[in-house]
Design a protein around this motif. Sequence first.
Motif, PDB file in Angstrom:
ATOM      1  N   GLU A   3      -6.179   0.697   7.329  1.00 48.69           N
ATOM      2  CA  GLU A   3      -5.684  -0.516   6.685  1.00 48.69           C
ATOM      3  C   GLU A   3      -4.270  -0.328   6.140  1.00 48.69           C
ATOM      4  O   GLU A   3      -3.511  -1.291   6.021  1.00 48.69           O
ATOM      5  CB  GLU A   3      -6.616  -0.919   5.539  1.00 48.69           C
ATOM      6  N   ALA A   4      -3.929   0.910   5.801  1.00 52.31           N
ATOM      7  CA  ALA A   4      -2.615   1.168   5.198  1.00 52.31           C
ATOM      8  C   ALA A   4      -1.515   1.284   6.237  1.00 52.31           C
ATOM      9  O   ALA A   4      -0.358   0.925   5.964  1.00 52.31           O
ATOM     10  CB  ALA A   4      -2.665   2.445   4.368  1.00 52.31           C
ATOM     11  N   GLN A  23       0.545  -2.963  -8.072  1.00 56.46           N
ATOM     12  CA  GLN A  23       1.496  -2.825  -6.972  1.00 56.46           C
ATOM     13  C   GLN A  23       2.857  -2.311  -7.447  1.00 56.46           C
ATOM     14  O   GLN A  23       3.896  -2.621  -6.863  1.00 56.46           O
ATOM     15  CB  GLN A  23       1.675  -4.146  -6.228  1.00 56.46           C
ATOM     16  N   GLN A  49       0.840  -1.191   0.000  1.00 58.66           N
ATOM     17  CA  GLN A  49       0.000   0.000   0.000  1.00 58.66           C
ATOM     18  C   GLN A  49       0.885   1.255   0.000  1.00 58.66           C
ATOM     19  O   GLN A  49       2.080   1.177   0.317  1.00 58.66           O
ATOM     20  CB  GLN A  49      -0.946   0.023   1.207  1.00 58.66           C
ATOM     21  N   ARG A  83       3.238  -2.619   4.111  1.00 58.51           N
ATOM     22  CA  ARG A  83       2.725  -3.977   3.888  1.00 58.51           C
ATOM     23  C   ARG A  83       2.228  -4.499   5.223  1.00 58.51           C
ATOM     24  O   ARG A  83       2.981  -4.540   6.203  1.00 58.51           O
ATOM     25  CB  ARG A  83       3.815  -4.882   3.324  1.00 58.51           C
ATOM     26  N   THR A 102      -4.061   8.039   0.750  1.00 60.85           N
ATOM     27  CA  THR A 102      -3.730   6.619   0.884  1.00 60.85           C
ATOM     28  C   THR A 102      -4.368   5.826  -0.255  1.00 60.85           C
ATOM     29  O   THR A 102      -5.336   6.257  -0.878  1.00 60.85           O
ATOM     30  CB  THR A 102      -4.230   6.061   2.226  1.00 60.85           C
ATOM     31  N   SER A 103      -3.819   4.632  -0.494  1.00 61.82           N
ATOM     32  CA  SER A 103      -4.364   3.763  -1.532  1.00 61.82           C
ATOM     33  C   SER A 103      -5.560   2.952  -1.029  1.00 61.82           C
ATOM     34  O   SER A 103      -6.356   2.454  -1.829  1.00 61.82           O
ATOM     35  CB  SER A 103      -3.276   2.815  -2.045  1.00 61.82           C
ATOM     36  N   VAL A 104      -5.684   2.804   0.282  1.00 65.68           N
ATOM     37  CA  VAL A 104      -6.823   2.148   0.931  1.00 65.68           C
ATOM     38  C   VAL A 104      -7.163   2.982   2.157  1.00 65.68           C
ATOM     39  O   VAL A 104      -6.440   3.927   2.479  1.00 65.68           O
ATOM     40  CB  VAL A 104      -6.478   0.691   1.339  1.00 65.68           C
TER      41      VAL A 104
END
Length: 254
Positions: free
Chosen positions: A110-111, A169, A61, A195, A104-106
Amino acid sequence: MLLRSLLLLLTLATLPARAEEVVLGLSQDKVAITATFNGKEILLFGAVKRETAIQETPPLQVVIAVSGPTGPITVRRKERRFGIWVNTDAIEVDTAPSFYAVATSVPFSEALSNVEDQRHKVSIPLAIRSVGAPMDVANPQDFTEAVIRIRQNEGLYQKLDGAVRFDEQTLFRTTIQMPANLTEGNYPTRIFLTRGGNVVSQFETVINVNKVGLERWLYDLSRQKPLWYGLMSLAIAIAAGWLASAVFQLFRRT
């Protein structure tokens, strides 16, 4: 000397190679504030450089944090007493960024784990530092929350969950909207590869925000020659008043 060199080479050889590293690019690393400046959109993009094959689980992420110049800020609490609003308590927040954006990517939780967030001070609340408050002030945390709420409403604090597009990714990109009311200075930019909520690589750069042209000249004049700046402002105000009066008189005659 030879023995020392051999020992150094042996030590370096035994260090683990970093499997994944972030390589960043910016659409521009300078923002110019002019008289007509109404904000700027900065594109941040990059890639993941690998020494090994892509590890599928847990997925990689990206977290990007852009921070403006920091400084203390006094926050006051108002209460209604006898029909009027009055200041009752005040706290000085030791350090608060003038601008702060986290993309963030999520979703953020969660990141990045809470432990890593505490270590790197990435989330908006942790970017604000308030050491202590007077003993007679109730709920001092409310003042920090007030700073966040006010600056979020002004577009100065931004939490952008899922705003980073992360393809295969490997390639990532996002845009950060810089509002019109930016503070001049350096804007440190941090990119984290994570990760399983843990940081595996970090990259830092700086976006420079400066006034230029007429804005720069007026700013420097107000700081370096305040007397001349005041006289010029007074002259402009008198001229503007005289011009408005002349135009009004002209319309009355017609």
